[in-house]
Design an enzyme around this catalytic site. Structure first.
Site, PDB file in Angstrom:
ATOM      1  N   ARG A 103      -1.517   5.320  -4.713  1.00 22.92           N
ATOM      2  CA  ARG A 103      -1.804   3.894  -4.554  1.00 22.92           C
ATOM      3  C   ARG A 103      -2.744   3.624  -3.393  1.00 22.92           C
ATOM      4  O   ARG A 103      -3.569   2.707  -3.453  1.00 22.92           O
ATOM      5  CB  ARG A 103      -0.493   3.114  -4.416  1.00 22.92           C
ATOM      6  CG  ARG A 103       0.174   3.044  -5.776  1.00 22.92           C
ATOM      7  CD  ARG A 103       1.432   2.237  -5.848  1.00 22.92           C
ATOM      8  NE  ARG A 103       2.039   2.556  -7.150  1.00 22.92           N
ATOM      9  CZ  ARG A 103       3.327   2.751  -7.358  1.00 22.92           C
ATOM     10  NH1 ARG A 103       4.170   2.621  -6.361  1.00 22.92           N
ATOM     11  NH2 ARG A 103       3.771   3.063  -8.548  1.00 22.92           N
ATOM     12  N   HIS A 116      -6.011   1.489  -3.912  1.00 23.07           N
ATOM     13  CA  HIS A 116      -6.263   0.301  -3.106  1.00 23.07           C
ATOM     14  C   HIS A 116      -7.506   0.468  -2.238  1.00 23.07           C
ATOM     15  O   HIS A 116      -8.179  -0.503  -1.910  1.00 23.07           O
ATOM     16  CB  HIS A 116      -5.044  -0.016  -2.234  1.00 23.07           C
ATOM     17  CG  HIS A 116      -3.919  -0.650  -2.996  1.00 23.07           C
ATOM     18  ND1 HIS A 116      -3.170  -1.704  -2.516  1.00 23.07           N
ATOM     19  CD2 HIS A 116      -3.417  -0.381  -4.233  1.00 23.07           C
ATOM     20  CE1 HIS A 116      -2.271  -2.057  -3.416  1.00 23.07           C
ATOM     21  NE2 HIS A 116      -2.397  -1.266  -4.460  1.00 23.07           N
ATOM     22  N   GLY A 147     -15.099  -0.045  -2.346  1.00 24.13           N
ATOM     23  CA  GLY A 147     -15.339   1.282  -2.897  1.00 24.13           C
ATOM     24  C   GLY A 147     -14.503   2.339  -2.197  1.00 24.13           C
ATOM     25  O   GLY A 147     -13.796   2.069  -1.223  1.00 24.13           O
ATOM     26  N   SER A 182     -11.738   3.024   3.832  1.00 23.23           N
ATOM     27  CA  SER A 182     -11.558   1.856   4.704  1.00 23.23           C
ATOM     28  C   SER A 182     -10.097   1.417   4.789  1.00 23.23           C
ATOM     29  O   SER A 182      -9.692   0.787   5.776  1.00 23.23           O
ATOM     30  CB  SER A 182     -12.443   0.690   4.243  1.00 23.23           C
ATOM     31  OG  SER A 182     -12.190   0.358   2.891  1.00 23.23           O
ATOM     32  N   ASN A 212      -0.944  -5.033   1.022  1.00 26.94           N
ATOM     33  CA  ASN A 212      -0.781  -3.601   1.280  1.00 26.94           C
ATOM     34  C   ASN A 212       0.412  -3.239   2.160  1.00 26.94           C
ATOM     35  O   ASN A 212       0.960  -2.143   2.052  1.00 26.94           O
ATOM     36  CB  ASN A 212      -2.048  -3.045   1.935  1.00 26.94           C
ATOM     37  CG  ASN A 212      -3.184  -2.874   0.961  1.00 26.94           C
ATOM     38  OD1 ASN A 212      -2.962  -2.675  -0.229  1.00 26.94           O
ATOM     39  ND2 ASN A 212      -4.410  -2.964   1.449  1.00 26.94           N
ATOM     40  N   HIS A 237       2.308   3.158 -12.330  1.00 32.26           N
ATOM     41  CA  HIS A 237       3.563   2.484 -12.001  1.00 32.26           C
ATOM     42  C   HIS A 237       4.772   3.239 -12.546  1.00 32.26           C
ATOM     43  O   HIS A 237       5.899   2.789 -12.367  1.00 32.26           O
ATOM     44  CB  HIS A 237       3.564   1.051 -12.556  1.00 32.26           C
ATOM     45  CG  HIS A 237       2.712   0.106 -11.771  1.00 32.26           C
ATOM     46  ND1 HIS A 237       2.478  -1.201 -12.151  1.00 32.26           N
ATOM     47  CD2 HIS A 237       2.024   0.271 -10.608  1.00 32.26           C
ATOM     48  CE1 HIS A 237       1.685  -1.791 -11.264  1.00 32.26           C
ATOM     49  NE2 HIS A 237       1.397  -0.909 -10.326  1.00 32.26           N
TER      50      HIS A 237
END
Length: 333
Positions: A69, A73, A79, A83, A101, A200
């Site tokens: 995840r 994310h 992109g 980050s 988050n 999930h």
């Protein structure tokens, strides 16, 4: 889990990996990434990451879902540039601290440990974005999914803004049209949206992400009528009404929460999709067909999932002289 829902099919993983690379070769060239990018400059990079992922999963098996995840994310905001790994500062609230988050993402320490070891042997060579892509792949493989080759050469971004998560990441309440558009904005087709939603099948969710379906769904229905009644009763036991305890979590797939299988799709067919966005996949004829196909053919879904992860991992990448190679994944150089 395995035998209760599906019979695992034998396959040649090596052949599959070759097919994934061949099928996406044109995309690889466009993105300027390549398999084996570090062969000459840091040949131990992938082995180090895999070792740290294995150690992390030994401590907490849920890190596998967390790392997958984090990668997702990351890629959907600016992109795949790492980050999401950057810490907030006094003057900037970073992506990882967005309410979307935090506190749902976990496993950051696995990336930190891998980065520290890699820096010790190949200083300033391997990007945090690539380490994250490796870790996500290893997490897929270690939980029962198909392995795949990761094209690398990503560079790390220098900007991380919490505000950008709100407009780029799919909310748990989204309908099919909204989900399709969000993924299309990132160059992914609807089938890839359905395929990647299958992540999930592992991990957990905080009660706050779906409690509206139990207690405050609409003006006419306190409980979402699309939610299986027995499952709703079970969830209410785990997530009491009015609770403000942010530590309350439930497994995304209660039957096999640590196995990357097609149980997610079986849950949807049984009206046991945890999020509104999960169950919504049955409301569209095209996505409903894909849910059925994935539910009853785990081999097919795992094959598509590996391919979709490769493609997702190339969204908006920085290459060449763009960005930087962070010395510490949490801090801009």
């Amino acid at each position: 889990m395995g035998s209760g829902r599906h019979t695992r099919m034998s396959t040649s993983i090596t052949l599959f990996r070759v097919l994934v690379v061949l099928n996406l070769s044109a995309f690889h060239l466009k993105a300027q990434l390549q398999v084996g990018f570090y062969d000459q400059t840091c040949g131990l990079a992938e082995l180090i990451v895999k070792d740290e992922v294995r150690k992390g999963l030994t401590k907490d098996a849920g890190f596998a879902a967390g790392l997958i995840r984090i990668h997702f994310h990351d890629c959907f905001v600016r992109g795949c540039d790492g980050s999401v790994l950057i810490d907030s500062t006094a003057s900037n609230k970073a992506e990882k601290d967005s309410p979307v988050n935090s506190p749902s993402l976990r496993g950051f320490e696995v990336i930190d440990n891998a980065k520290a070891r890699i820096e010790a042997v190949c200083k300033g060579v391997v990007s945090c974005a690539d380490i994250l892509a490796f870790a996500a792949r290893d997490s897929v493989e270690m939980t029962g999914g198909f392995g795949y080759d990761v094209p690398t050469g990503r560079r790390d971004g220098r900007v991380s803004l919490a505000s950008e998560t709100l407009t780029n990441l799919p909310p748990p309440t989204a309908n099919v049209n909204k989900l399709t558009q969000i993924f299309a904005n990132k160059g992914l087709i609807q089938e890839e949206m359905v395929t990647l939603s299958g992540a999930h099948t592992i991990g957990r969710s905080h009660c706050t992400s779906f409690s509206n379906r139990l207690y405050n769904f609409s003006a006419t229905n306190r409980q979402d009528p699309a939610l299986d009644a027995a499952y709703a009763a079970q969830l209410k036991q785990q997530c009491p009404q009015g609770s403000t305890d942010t530590s309350l979590v439930v497994p995304m797939d209660p039957i096999s929460p640590l196995v990357l299988d097609s149980g997610y799709y079986m849950d949807i067919l049984a009206n046991r999709g945890l999020f509104s966005s999960d169950q919504a996949l049955l409301n569209d004829s095209t996505t409903a067909i894909q849910v059925n196909q994935n539910a009853w053919n785990s081999y097919l879904w795992r094959s598509k999932f590996a391919s979709a992860m490769v493609k997702m991992g190339q969204i908006g990448v920085l290459t060449g002289n763009a960005g930087e190679i962070r010395a510490n994944c949490r801090v801009i150089n």
